[in-house]
Structures are given as structure tokens and as C-alpha cells.
Scaffold this motif. Structure first.
Motif, PDB file in Angstrom:
ATOM      1  N   MET A   1       0.831  -1.204   0.000  1.00  0.00           N
ATOM      2  CA  MET A   1       0.000   0.000   0.000  1.00  0.00           C
ATOM      3  C   MET A   1       0.865   1.253   0.000  1.00  0.00           C
ATOM      4  N   MET A   2       1.894   1.266   0.813  1.00  0.00           N
ATOM      5  CA  MET A   2       2.759   2.444   0.919  1.00  0.00           C
ATOM      6  C   MET A   2       3.517   2.705  -0.380  1.00  0.00           C
ATOM      7  N   ASP A   3       3.904   1.635  -1.074  1.00  0.00           N
ATOM      8  CA  ASP A   3       4.701   1.790  -2.290  1.00  0.00           C
ATOM      9  C   ASP A   3       3.894   1.600  -3.568  1.00  0.00           C
ATOM     10  N   SER A   4       2.571   1.543  -3.444  1.00  0.00           N
ATOM     11  CA  SER A   4       1.684   1.458  -4.610  1.00  0.00           C
ATOM     12  C   SER A   4       2.020   0.256  -5.495  1.00  0.00           C
ATOM     13  N   VAL A   5       2.038  -0.915  -4.887  1.00  0.00           N
ATOM     14  CA  VAL A   5       2.382  -2.150  -5.601  1.00  0.00           C
ATOM     15  C   VAL A   5       1.104  -2.966  -5.811  1.00  0.00           C
ATOM     16  N   PRO A   6       0.813  -3.374  -7.065  1.00  0.00           N
ATOM     17  CA  PRO A   6      -0.415  -4.138  -7.315  1.00  0.00           C
ATOM     18  C   PRO A   6      -0.255  -5.606  -6.945  1.00  0.00           C
ATOM     19  N   VAL A   7      -0.856  -6.017  -5.852  1.00  0.00           N
ATOM     20  CA  VAL A   7      -0.826  -7.413  -5.411  1.00  0.00           C
ATOM     21  C   VAL A   7      -2.227  -7.805  -4.955  1.00  0.00           C
ATOM     22  N   VAL A   8      -2.679  -8.977  -5.381  1.00  0.00           N
ATOM     23  CA  VAL A   8      -3.935  -9.529  -4.874  1.00  0.00           C
ATOM     24  C   VAL A   8      -3.581 -10.624  -3.867  1.00  0.00           C
TER      25      VAL A   8
ATOM     26  N   PRO B   1      20.037   2.148 -15.175  1.00  0.00           N
ATOM     27  CA  PRO B   1      19.813   2.736 -16.497  1.00  0.00           C
ATOM     28  C   PRO B   1      18.372   2.665 -16.982  1.00  0.00           C
ATOM     29  N   ALA B   2      17.527   1.919 -16.274  1.00  0.00           N
ATOM     30  CA  ALA B   2      16.164   1.682 -16.741  1.00  0.00           C
ATOM     31  C   ALA B   2      15.271   1.378 -15.549  1.00  0.00           C
ATOM     32  N   PRO B   3      13.959   1.522 -15.718  1.00  0.00           N
ATOM     33  CA  PRO B   3      13.038   1.210 -14.618  1.00  0.00           C
ATOM     34  C   PRO B   3      12.917  -0.285 -14.391  1.00  0.00           C
ATOM     35  N   ARG B   4      12.356  -0.638 -13.251  1.00  0.00           N
ATOM     36  CA  ARG B   4      12.064  -2.022 -12.847  1.00  0.00           C
ATOM     37  C   ARG B   4      13.335  -2.835 -12.664  1.00  0.00           C
ATOM     38  N   ARG B   5      14.427  -2.170 -12.348  1.00  0.00           N
ATOM     39  CA  ARG B   5      15.674  -2.854 -11.990  1.00  0.00           C
ATOM     40  C   ARG B   5      15.980  -2.685 -10.501  1.00  0.00           C
ATOM     41  N   TRP B   6      15.280  -1.777  -9.836  1.00  0.00           N
ATOM     42  CA  TRP B   6      15.529  -1.443  -8.433  1.00  0.00           C
ATOM     43  C   TRP B   6      14.295  -1.818  -7.633  1.00  0.00           C
ATOM     44  N   VAL B   7      14.448  -2.754  -6.703  1.00  0.00           N
ATOM     45  CA  VAL B   7      13.334  -3.279  -5.915  1.00  0.00           C
ATOM     46  C   VAL B   7      13.670  -3.076  -4.447  1.00  0.00           C
ATOM     47  N   ASN B   8      12.903  -2.215  -3.778  1.00  0.00           N
ATOM     48  CA  ASN B   8      13.164  -1.986  -2.357  1.00  0.00           C
ATOM     49  C   ASN B   8      11.894  -1.536  -1.657  1.00  0.00           C
ATOM     50  N   SER B   9      11.922  -1.529  -0.356  1.00  0.00           N
ATOM     51  CA  SER B   9      10.791  -1.082   0.461  1.00  0.00           C
ATOM     52  C   SER B   9      11.036   0.362   0.845  1.00  0.00           C
ATOM     53  N   GLY B  10      10.269   1.273   0.251  1.00  0.00           N
ATOM     54  CA  GLY B  10      10.504   2.688   0.473  1.00  0.00           C
ATOM     55  C   GLY B  10       9.663   3.286   1.576  1.00  0.00           C
ATOM     56  N   GLY B  11       8.340   3.271   1.399  1.00  0.00           N
ATOM     57  CA  GLY B  11       7.464   3.951   2.338  1.00  0.00           C
ATOM     58  C   GLY B  11       7.423   3.334   3.718  1.00  0.00           C
ATOM     59  N   LEU B  12       7.332   2.004   3.777  1.00  0.00           N
ATOM     60  CA  LEU B  12       7.242   1.332   5.076  1.00  0.00           C
ATOM     61  C   LEU B  12       8.616   1.026   5.643  1.00  0.00           C
ATOM     62  N   GLY B  13       9.611   0.860   4.782  1.00  0.00           N
ATOM     63  CA  GLY B  13      10.963   0.558   5.251  1.00  0.00           C
ATOM     64  C   GLY B  13      11.025  -0.772   5.973  1.00  0.00           C
TER      65      GLY B  13
ATOM     66  N   GLY C   1       9.066  10.363  -9.294  1.00  0.00           N
ATOM     67  CA  GLY C   1       8.959   9.315  -8.283  1.00  0.00           C
ATOM     68  C   GLY C   1       8.534   7.989  -8.864  1.00  0.00           C
ATOM     69  N   GLY C   2       8.191   7.080  -7.976  1.00  0.00           N
ATOM     70  CA  GLY C   2       7.818   5.734  -8.374  1.00  0.00           C
ATOM     71  C   GLY C   2       6.588   5.671  -9.252  1.00  0.00           C
ATOM     72  N   GLY C   3       5.767   6.721  -9.243  1.00  0.00           N
ATOM     73  CA  GLY C   3       4.594   6.748 -10.102  1.00  0.00           C
ATOM     74  C   GLY C   3       4.943   6.740 -11.571  1.00  0.00           C
ATOM     75  N   VAL C   4       6.110   7.284 -11.918  1.00  0.00           N
ATOM     76  CA  VAL C   4       6.554   7.243 -13.313  1.00  0.00           C
ATOM     77  C   VAL C   4       6.854   5.807 -13.719  1.00  0.00           C
TER      78      VAL C   4
END
Length: 576
Positions: A99-106, A414-426, A221-224
Motif C-alpha cells: 500500500m505504501m509503495d503502490s504495488v499491485p498485489v492480490v 539505467p532503466a526502470p524495474r531494476r531497483w526493488v526496495n521497500s521505500g514507504g514502510l521501510g 517518483g515511483g509513479g513514473v
């Protein structure tokens, strides 16, 4: 409206859980993560014949973070299964994280039989009530015939607008009920219509503001990344020769390094990025939310600037910083139209010469730097070596702490979707399980976990999942024997009163595990690195070898992450 591909079985009678599997196939799901239990036994029986790859994690939190990692790299909805009670409550952290990082998961959670609801039955928990503040939406199934429609609505809600987690709570008796299944071919939710196109008048106004600004900054930001808007961001930045900076979550949205790239901004961002924000006369924020790690002391944030704020979530507009030009909509669409409008204005690019001279002076005077050490391994040097060994082309999954910031600072994405981390919740413990999902989302790309000796022990059991799935994930543990970020704060802001941050001391002996032996216990190759002279060659050997590996890198114990915006201070007053 969302169109769903009708695949698999046609109209017919089947168990609700078999219909569930057909719905997953229709949504294009090829891999899910989860853990079975009593209340979701019918669902797991359905997996036997479903033909969908299920990854058995060793803890439900691991499954949730793996689904996040998959979603972040694949750009698709992640899927996670857990049982009732503790199975569901173990998913709360990844749900909040998503929720904090706007990740689509069901998230599918099992629930006790309907006649036991409200009786404090065995492994009963009010999953909907517990998760309600932390989801984009949730469903409690009360009629098994609703399940196919609900599943497709959940996927639609999770992926559209501002992405986020959706929970489906399925009572056991309803899950095995016999229903008439008919494929769902479209989803219509009249009460849920995210705005995507943006207001044409406001986009024109934003273009004019950019054309007249003399000290502009593009802040992405991550929305892009979520909107697949990296190409459009690059086009806008280069069309106007604008300085551009990205948040921690936005890394890779603009290619690094690049002459127009200022580096990451925020608490541990570059001085050039933060100083530029401080002196800007116009800030164009795209897909970010002006959180406290960016603004520092809010009352002193960017005091000279007007703000364009582009975001798909209207609740974020002017939430923390008043927007002079608010634009609600999809970042990809709006950036494309904004660039067209800007190019039609024939702006004078020479007006930015003085601004760029000032920025270049900051960059020359305040580069990212650290004191090299010939005798000990510096953590920053590890990340730089990884960057060189992989040519910046790896997927990097980070845990939370000092190592996370060093990875963000010294690895060039150099490109998106190469960096995976927990930002908002840490979330400590995020890195290892997220790499499972990330690797499965892109089996051809090297996936690296950057972690610390504190974070890795939060979900280290997922090494067993990596082994069982035969995933070539490389774990790089920057082992300093401390909870390093907490120790840094205690040193700088708590008068060196170190309280419970030493992970090693116990009667003069090391209390932390021998990670090389521990990796071996999981059947994974373990390596310990202690020599800075051979660091890069040693890392290359590990990265290029087949199969998973765990690398215990003994780094300088008291190294700190700099530069830094001290808590409660303005960006212009960075230390270190």
C-alpha cells in the motif's frame, strides 16, 4: 472498463476454487506465491490440476514480499495466498508495504467456515477488519457464485489508477462449493473511474510555466515507473534540458548516469539534487508525494518555488505541499502531452545556462565520496564494484538500512524495474523474498540482493525457497555487526549512547551466525570476502558462477551514510 481474456474452461459446474484457478489464467497469471493451511486446503487441492506455478515460501511474509518483487519487475499484478488466522496476520506487513509503495498485489486469504465466523473459532481472525486501513480494497466472499466476478474486479482495482493491494477473504466452506462457472470477459465498476488523461488547460499552463522558469527541476517518483512513463520522462527532460532528480522509489525512471541527472534527492540524496530543489523557482513533481524524507523541514522546503504536481491519485495533490498547477492523471499520458505542449512554445534554452553553471559547481564541489581504505572493505566500494561487474544491468533487491542507501547512491540504474526496495514502510526482511519474485519475473537477468546482517535475519528462511526453486539469486550481505542505521543515528543525534545495536558481542565472541556455514546448511554456496584488493574480482567470480550464492562481506563497522539531511533540518543544511 477492463477486458479480461476468457481462457480455460467454458460454462460448466465446478468447485469455486477451480473457478478461481480459471480466473487466474484469464488474468495471465503464471506464477503465485503462498503457504497452505487448514482454511485454504480446498484452494491448494485445486492447484494440483491448475497448471499454475506455485512457489512455496517458508513464511507468509516472504510470500507477500515475493509477490511484490514480482509485480515491481514484471509490471503485472502479483498474487499471494495465505491461510486464515496467523496465515493472514503474517501478511499484514507485506500488505501495508504494498500500500505504501503502490504495488499491485492480490492477496487471497483463507477463512474459517461461515458458521464459525464471529465465534472465535480455531485460527479465526477478522482479516477484513485488520487489513481495511491498509488496502486499496477488500472483499469478503459471502456467496461462492460471486467469486469469479470479485477476482477480476480485484485485479482491475489493483492495477489501475494508483496501484495497490487488494484482499480477497474466502471462507473454507464456500471455497469448495459447487458453482456454475461462466468466464468473465469484462469488468465495469461505475463507482471506480480513475482519472487518467489530465486537464488540457492545466497541461498547457504547466508547459508555459516550464518554458518561462529559470531555475526548474523535474522531480520524478515511483509513479513514473508504475505508469511505464520512463520514455516520456526522458523526452520531456531532454526537450527542455531540464535538471532531473528521482526519489528512492523512482530510481531508473531516468537513466543514470546522464549529464542532466542530478542523482537521487532526499535524506541521503546528493547535495546537488537537494540544493537545486532548495533554490528552484519551479518544481515539476511527477508521480511522487513530497514525503518527509524528501522535504526535510517542511516549512523551509523549496521556499522560492512554484509547484506543478502530476499524480494519478488526487488525494496526494497538495497533501503536503500546495500545488500551484495540479494535474490529476496517468504520468505516461500527461508527460507525453506536456512535452508536445512545451516543444510548441519555442522556449529559450539559453535561459538555463546560469542555472546549469550553479548546478555544475555543486556537483564539482560536493560529489558523492568516501574515504578509501586499503586495509578494510568500505561498503560503498562493494556497491561500486557490483555496478562495474554487472555493467549496471542487474536487478538489485535491497533490504532496509544503510546498505539500502549505499545501493541507491552508488549503483547506476539505467532503466526502470531494476531497483526493488521497500521505500514507504521501510521493511527489514524485504530484500531476500522480493528477489524470489523479481528473479521469476525476469529469469534472464542477474538478480542481486543487497542486505545487511540485521535485515537478512528477518526472513533468512527464504534461502530454502531459493534452493528449492533453483533460482540463481546472489545475496551480498554488507556485514558490519551492527544495526547500522540505528547506530548511526545514536552516534549523531543521541550522544553516542549506543543501545542494543551491536549484533556481534556476546562474552567477547561473535553472536551472529556464520553466514557461510548457514548458506551451506541451505545447500547454497557461501563465500566470505575480507580483502579490498581482490574485492571486484571476487564479486565477479560469484556473479558469473551458476546457481545461488551468499556472500558475507566484512565491511568497516562504523561507516556512516553521507550526505544526510538531519531530522528536522532543511535540505540546504545537509551534513557529512
Amino acid at each position: 472498463m477492463s477486458t479480461v481474456e476468457a481462457v480455460g474452461k467454458e460454462v460448466g459446474r465446478m468447485r469455486a476454487v477451480d473457478a478461481l484457478m480459471e480466473c487466474l489464467k484469464a488474468e495471465g497469471v503464471d506464477v503465485v506465491f503462498g503457504y497452505p493451511g487448514g482454511a485454504n486446503l480446498p484452494t491448494y487441492d485445486a492447484f494440483v490440476d491448475a497448471g499454475i506455478r506455485h512457489v512455496l515460501v517458508r513464511h507468509e511474509a516472504g510470500g507477500g514480499h515475493a509477490a511484490e518483487g514480482y509485480a515491481k519487475v514484471a509490471g503485472q499484478v502479483g498474487v499471494c495466498f495465505g491461510t486464515s488466522g496467523p496465515g493472514a496476520t503474517n501478511l499484514v506487513t507485506p500488505i501495508v508495504d504494498a500500500m505504501m509503495d503502490s504495488v499491485p498485489v492480490v492477496f487471497f486469504t483463507g477463512q474459517v467456515r461461515t458458521e464459525l465466523l464471529g465465534t472465535d473459532g480455531f485460527q479465526e481472525a477478522d482479516t477484513i477488519g485488520i487489513t481495511m486501513p491498509a488496502v486499496k480494497h477488500s472483499f469478503l466472499i459471502t456467496d461462492p457464485r460471486e467469486l469469479p466476478r470479485v477476482i477480476h474486479e480485484a485485479f482491475h482495482i489493483a492495477r489501475t489508477g494508483r496501484p495497490g493491494p487488494v484482499v480477497i477473504d474466502l471462507p473454507m466452506d464456500l471455497s469448495k462449493a459447487d458453482i456454475a462457472y461462466e468466464p468473465v470477459t469484462d469488468v465495469q465498476l461505475p463507482g471506480y473511474q480513475p482519472r487518467t488523461t489530465g486537464n488540457a488547460k492545466q497541461i498547457k499552463q504547466a508547459a508555459r510555466a516550464l518554458a518561462s522558469a529559470r531555475r526548474p527541476v523535474i522531480y520524478a517518483g515511483g509513479g513514473v515507473v508504475a505508469a511505464e512513463g520512463a520514455d516520456e520522462l526522458r523526452a520531456l527532460v531532454r526537450a527542455g534540458r531540464f535538471p532531473v532528480t528521482c526519489t528512492l522509489m523512482g530510481l531508473g525512471a531516468y537513466p543514470a548516469p546522464d549529464p542532466l541527472w542530478l542523482g537521487m534527492l532526499g535524506m541521503h540524496g546528493t547535495r546537488a539534487a537537494n540544493y537545486a530543489m532548495d533554490e528552484a523557482d519551479l518544481i515539476c513533481c511527477v508521480g511522487a508525494r513530497f514525503d518527509d524524507r524528501i522535504t526535510g523541514k517542511l516549512s523551509e522546503f523549496a521556499p522560492r518555488a512554484k509547484f506543478i504536481h502530476i499524480d494519478v491519485d488526487p488525494a496526494e495533490i497538495s497533501k503536503n505541499v500546495p500545488a500551484h498547477i495540479p494535474i490529476v492523471g496517468d504520468a505516461k499520458q500527461i508527460l507525453g502531452r506536456l512535452t508536445e505542449e512545451y516543444q510548441g512554445l519555442d522556449a529559450d534554452h539559453d535561459r538555463l545556462d546560469a542555472w546549469w553553471q550553479r548546478i555544475h559547481a555543486w556537483q564539482e564541489r560536493h560529489p558523492l565520496r568516501y574515504d578509501a581504505d586499503d586495509q578494510r572493505i568500505k561498503p560503498q566500494a562493494v556497491i561500486q564494484a557490483l555496478n562495474r561487474v554487472t555493467d549496471g544491468e542487474a536487478i538489485v533487491c535491497s533490504d532496509v538500512g544503510q546498505h539500502q542507501m549505499w545501493a541507491a547512491q552508488y549503483y547506476d540504474f539505467p532503466a526502470p524495474r531494476r531497483w526493488v526496495n521497500s521505500g514507504g514502510l521501510g521493511t527489514m526482511g524485504f530484500g531476500l523474498p522480493s528477489a524470489i519474485g523479481a528473479q521469476l519475473a525476469d529469469l534472464d537477468r542477474t538478480t542481486i540482493v543487497v542486505t545487511g546482517d540485521g535485515s537478512i535475519q528477518m526472513n533468512i528462511q527464504e534461502l530454502a525457497t531459493i534452493k528449492q526453486e533453483n533460482l540463481p539469486v546472489k545475496v551480498i550481505c554488507l556485514n558490519n555487526g551492527y544495526l547500522g542505521m540505528v547506530r548511526q543515528w545514536q552516534e549523531l543525534f543521541w550522544q553516542e549512547r549506543y543501545s542494543h545495536v551491536d549484533m556481534n558481542t556476546f562474552g567477547g565472541e561473535e553472536a551472529s551466525p556464520d553466514f557461510v556455514k548457514l548458506a551451506d546448511a541451505y545447500g547454497i554456496r557461501g563465500v566470505r570476502l575480507t580483502d579490498p584488493a581482490t574485492l571486484e574480482d571476487d564479486l565477479r567470480a560469484v556473479i558469473e558462477a551458476e546457481g545461488p550464492a551468499f556472500v558475507d562481506v566484512r565491511v568497516v563497522r562504523d561507516e556512516k551514510v553521507y550526505p544526510m539531511i538531519a531530522p528536522g533540518e532543511a535540505a540546504r543544511d545537509m551534513v557529512g
